[in-house]
Enzyme design. Structure first.
Site, PDB file in Angstrom:
ATOM      1  N   ARG A 136      31.811 -12.417  14.801  1.00 30.46           N
ATOM      2  CA  ARG A 136      32.310 -11.177  14.208  1.00 30.46           C
ATOM      3  C   ARG A 136      31.187 -10.155  14.024  1.00 30.46           C
ATOM      4  NH1 ARG A 136      36.327 -10.575   8.941  1.00 30.46           N
ATOM      5  NH2 ARG A 136      37.163  -8.526   9.558  1.00 30.46           N
ATOM      6  N   THR A 203      37.422 -16.403  13.746  1.00 36.44           N
ATOM      7  CA  THR A 203      36.078 -15.861  13.580  1.00 36.44           C
ATOM      8  C   THR A 203      35.683 -15.972  12.119  1.00 36.44           C
ATOM      9  OG1 THR A 203      34.632 -14.017  14.177  1.00 36.44           O
ATOM     10  CG2 THR A 203      36.725 -13.459  13.117  1.00 36.44           C
ATOM     11  N   CYS A 204      34.444 -15.616  11.819  1.00 33.07           N
ATOM     12  CA  CYS A 204      33.941 -15.729  10.451  1.00 33.07           C
ATOM     13  C   CYS A 204      34.429 -14.569   9.592  1.00 33.07           C
ATOM     14  CB  CYS A 204      32.420 -15.753  10.453  1.00 33.07           C
ATOM     15  SG  CYS A 204      31.701 -17.172  11.303  1.00 33.07           S
ATOM     16  N   THR A 205      34.517 -14.813   8.301  1.00 30.89           N
ATOM     17  CA  THR A 205      34.878 -13.778   7.332  1.00 30.89           C
ATOM     18  C   THR A 205      34.342 -14.195   5.972  1.00 30.89           C
ATOM     19  OG1 THR A 205      36.721 -12.315   6.711  1.00 30.89           O
ATOM     20  CG2 THR A 205      37.129 -14.664   6.525  1.00 30.89           C
ATOM     21  N   THR A 209      29.139 -12.556   6.915  1.00 33.37           N
ATOM     22  CA  THR A 209      28.969 -13.894   6.358  1.00 33.37           C
ATOM     23  C   THR A 209      29.667 -14.890   7.273  1.00 33.37           C
ATOM     24  OG1 THR A 209      31.013 -14.092   5.054  1.00 33.37           O
ATOM     25  CG2 THR A 209      29.190 -12.841   4.057  1.00 33.37           C
TER      26      THR A 209
END
Length: 237
Positions: A136, A203-205, A209
């Site tokens: 991301r 994806t990252c969130t 982060t």
């Protein structure tokens, strides 16, 4: 008669020198951290995009040099990549998709399909869940705008001979990074309970982060054969 100037006490001079040195060190540390952030969030994107463009071009050249209808659809699964993901709502151009989701794969500015802990189906399989991951932020940040996707938006996957058109039907804005249920063949957290032909983007969130995962699910609505001009489906025009 003028008064004599008195020298500052030695201790005070030492404190002033220490504070001056500390200030210089803090400025230096700030500059180094700023450069590191710029490298992580900008320069890695530049490098990853260049690498992905080269690899994408190589895949398309390979397609032109090989028969249009391979005897085994799995023959499309090469080290170079299996095809290209197009998500208009994310405004990220075409994204090369490769096998695997390790940093060694994703850091090259591509998306990868899962091989573990749950093995991904592939688009041409009769049923299953085509599960993908991408960064991301940094290293191409191909899924940076995943939060822009809404129900009904198109997700299109392009192979050498077929366009696979999916429609978004559900999203999970935050879940544990250990939640593997979101990438199972029937992702029940999406609301589906029966086998189908699904696609999952992860994806990252939150942004910047990697604490949690953001998940979007789509379902195949149709396929189109690629013509000689590689005319894209209506969703990409």
């Amino acid at each position: 008669m003028s008064r004599d100037r008195r020298a500052a006490p030695p201790g005070r001079n030492g404190v002033a020198a220490f504070l001056s040195l500390l200030g210089e060190l803090l400025i230096t540390v700030g500059l180094v951290l700023g450069l590191f952030v710029a490298y992580s969030l900008w320069w890695t994107n530049v490098l990853a995009d260049r690498q992905a463009d080269r690899r994408g071009d190589a895949v398309r050249q390979q397609w032109q040099a090989t028969p249009a209808q391979p005897a085994d659809p799995g023959a499309l699964d090469t080290q170079g990549g299996i095809g290209f993901l197009h998500v208009p709502a994310m405004k990220n151009g075409e994204v090369l998709v490769k096998k695997g989701t390790t940093p060694g794969v994703l850091n090259d500015g591509v998306a990868g399909y899962y091989t573990e802990p749950v093995k991904s189906a592939l688009p041409w399989d009769a049923s299953g869940n085509f599960t993908l991951a991408a960064h991301r932020d940094g290293h191409g940040a191909k899924f940076h705008n995943i939060d822009k996707l809404r129900g009904g938006d198109a997700i299109v996957f392009e192979t050498r001979d077929t366009w696979y058109v999916y429609k978004v039907f559900a999203e999970l804005r935050q879940t544990s990074k250990y939640n593997v249920d979101v990438i199972t063949s029937v992702p029940k957290e999406s609301g589906r309970t029966a086998a189908g032909r699904y696609i999952t983007l992860t994806t990252c969130t939150p942004v910047y982060t990697s604490k949690y995962r953001y998940v979007v699910w789509g379902e195949l609505v149709r396929t189109e054969k690629v013509d000689a001009k590689r005319t894209p489906p209506a969703e990409l025009r």
